[in-house]
Design a protein around this motif. Structure first.
Motif, PDB file in Angstrom:
ATOM      1  N   THR A   1       0.836  -1.195   0.000  1.00 30.02           N
ATOM      2  CA  THR A   1       0.000   0.000   0.000  1.00 30.02           C
ATOM      3  C   THR A   1       0.875   1.250   0.000  1.00 30.02           C
ATOM      4  N   PRO A   2       0.307   2.403  -0.344  1.00 31.64           N
ATOM      5  CA  PRO A   2       1.070   3.650  -0.230  1.00 31.64           C
ATOM      6  C   PRO A   2       1.584   3.881   1.192  1.00 31.64           C
ATOM      7  N   ALA A   3       0.787   3.514   2.189  1.00 31.74           N
ATOM      8  CA  ALA A   3       1.231   3.672   3.581  1.00 31.74           C
ATOM      9  C   ALA A   3       2.456   2.805   3.850  1.00 31.74           C
ATOM     10  N   MET A   4       2.467   1.593   3.320  1.00 28.13           N
ATOM     11  CA  MET A   4       3.624   0.715   3.507  1.00 28.13           C
ATOM     12  C   MET A   4       4.862   1.335   2.859  1.00 28.13           C
ATOM     13  N   LEU A   5       4.711   1.868   1.667  1.00 31.16           N
ATOM     14  CA  LEU A   5       5.844   2.499   0.996  1.00 31.16           C
ATOM     15  C   LEU A   5       6.371   3.674   1.807  1.00 31.16           C
TER      16      LEU A   5
ATOM     17  N   LYS B   1       3.185  11.439   7.848  1.00 38.53           N
ATOM     18  CA  LYS B   1       1.876  12.099   8.003  1.00 38.53           C
ATOM     19  C   LYS B   1       0.742  11.075   7.957  1.00 38.53           C
ATOM     20  N   ARG B   2       1.007   9.926   8.563  1.00 35.03           N
ATOM     21  CA  ARG B   2       0.026   8.837   8.646  1.00 35.03           C
ATOM     22  C   ARG B   2      -0.417   8.667  10.088  1.00 35.03           C
ATOM     23  N   ALA B   3      -1.635   8.187  10.284  1.00 36.51           N
ATOM     24  CA  ALA B   3      -2.191   7.965  11.621  1.00 36.51           C
ATOM     25  C   ALA B   3      -1.499   6.783  12.301  1.00 36.51           C
ATOM     26  N   GLY B   4      -1.491   6.819  13.613  1.00 42.00           N
ATOM     27  CA  GLY B   4      -0.866   5.767  14.408  1.00 42.00           C
ATOM     28  C   GLY B   4      -1.318   4.357  14.049  1.00 42.00           C
ATOM     29  N   PRO B   5      -2.624   4.091  14.012  1.00 45.58           N
ATOM     30  CA  PRO B   5      -3.049   2.725  13.677  1.00 45.58           C
ATOM     31  C   PRO B   5      -2.533   2.259  12.319  1.00 45.58           C
ATOM     32  N   THR B   6      -2.472   3.158  11.356  1.00 44.67           N
ATOM     33  CA  THR B   6      -1.970   2.799  10.024  1.00 44.67           C
ATOM     34  C   THR B   6      -0.490   2.443  10.096  1.00 44.67           C
ATOM     35  N   VAL B   7       0.290   3.298  10.749  1.00 43.52           N
ATOM     36  CA  VAL B   7       1.740   3.067  10.859  1.00 43.52           C
ATOM     37  C   VAL B   7       2.018   1.779  11.614  1.00 43.52           C
ATOM     38  N   TYR B   8       1.355   1.574  12.744  1.00 42.77           N
ATOM     39  CA  TYR B   8       1.639   0.386  13.550  1.00 42.77           C
ATOM     40  C   TYR B   8       1.158  -0.905  12.886  1.00 42.77           C
TER      41      TYR B   8
END
Length: 121
Positions: free
Chosen positions: A8-12, A38-45
Motif C-alpha cells: 500500500t502507499p502507507a507501507m511504501l 503524516k500517517r495515523a498511528g493505527p496505520t503506521v503500527y
C-alpha cells in the motif's frame, strides 16, 4: 518481496522512513514515522506489525534511566534481510526515494554517507 502480498502507499511511506533511519544508522520509533509519513498511528503500527512479521524489521523497547519520565518507546530498525528487501521494494515502486536528498550545506557529506552505505552508484 517474498511474503508481502499487498503493498500500500502507507507501507511504501513507512519503508521509506525505515530506509532513511537505516542510512542514518539509527533506530526509529513509531511517533517519528507517523510525523515523517503524516500517517495515523493505527496505520503506521499496522504496517510495522506486518514488516516485523515478515522479519524485515525488529522492534526493541528502549532502555530508560530512572530520571526519564513517560512510557518507553519501541524502536524499530531494518534487519539484514530487510535492508535489501526494502531497497528492492522502493526501487520497484518508488525509485525517487532512493535518491539522496542532502540537507542544505551538507550536500557532500550526505552524498558521501549514502555512497558508503551503498545507496548511490
Amino acid at each position: 518481496m517474498a511474503g508481502i502480498q499487498r503493498v500500500t502507499p502507507a507501507m511504501l511511506d513507512v519503508v521509506e522512513s525505515l530506509v532513511r533511519a537505516h542510512l542514518n544508522k539509527r533506530p526509529v520509533h513509531g511517533w517519528v514515522i507517523m510525523k515523517e509519513t503524516k500517517r495515523a498511528g493505527p496505520t503506521v503500527y499496522r504496517v510495522l506489525d506486518r514488516l516485523e512479521d515478515e522479519r524485515w524489521i525488529t522492534g526493541e523497547w528502549e532502555e530508560q534511566t530512572p530520571d526519564q519520565t513517560g512510557p518507553r518507546r519501541r524502536l524499530y530498525r531494518l534487519t539484514g534481510e530487510g535492508v535489501p528487501a526494502a531497497r528492492a521494494l522502493l526501487a520497484q515502486r518508488r525509485p525517487a526515494a532512493l535518491t539522496v536528498r542532502p540537507a542544505p550545506g551538507f550536500a557532500l557529506l550526505g552524498w558521501l554517507h549514502a555512497r558508503l552505505a551503498g545507496g548511490v552508484r
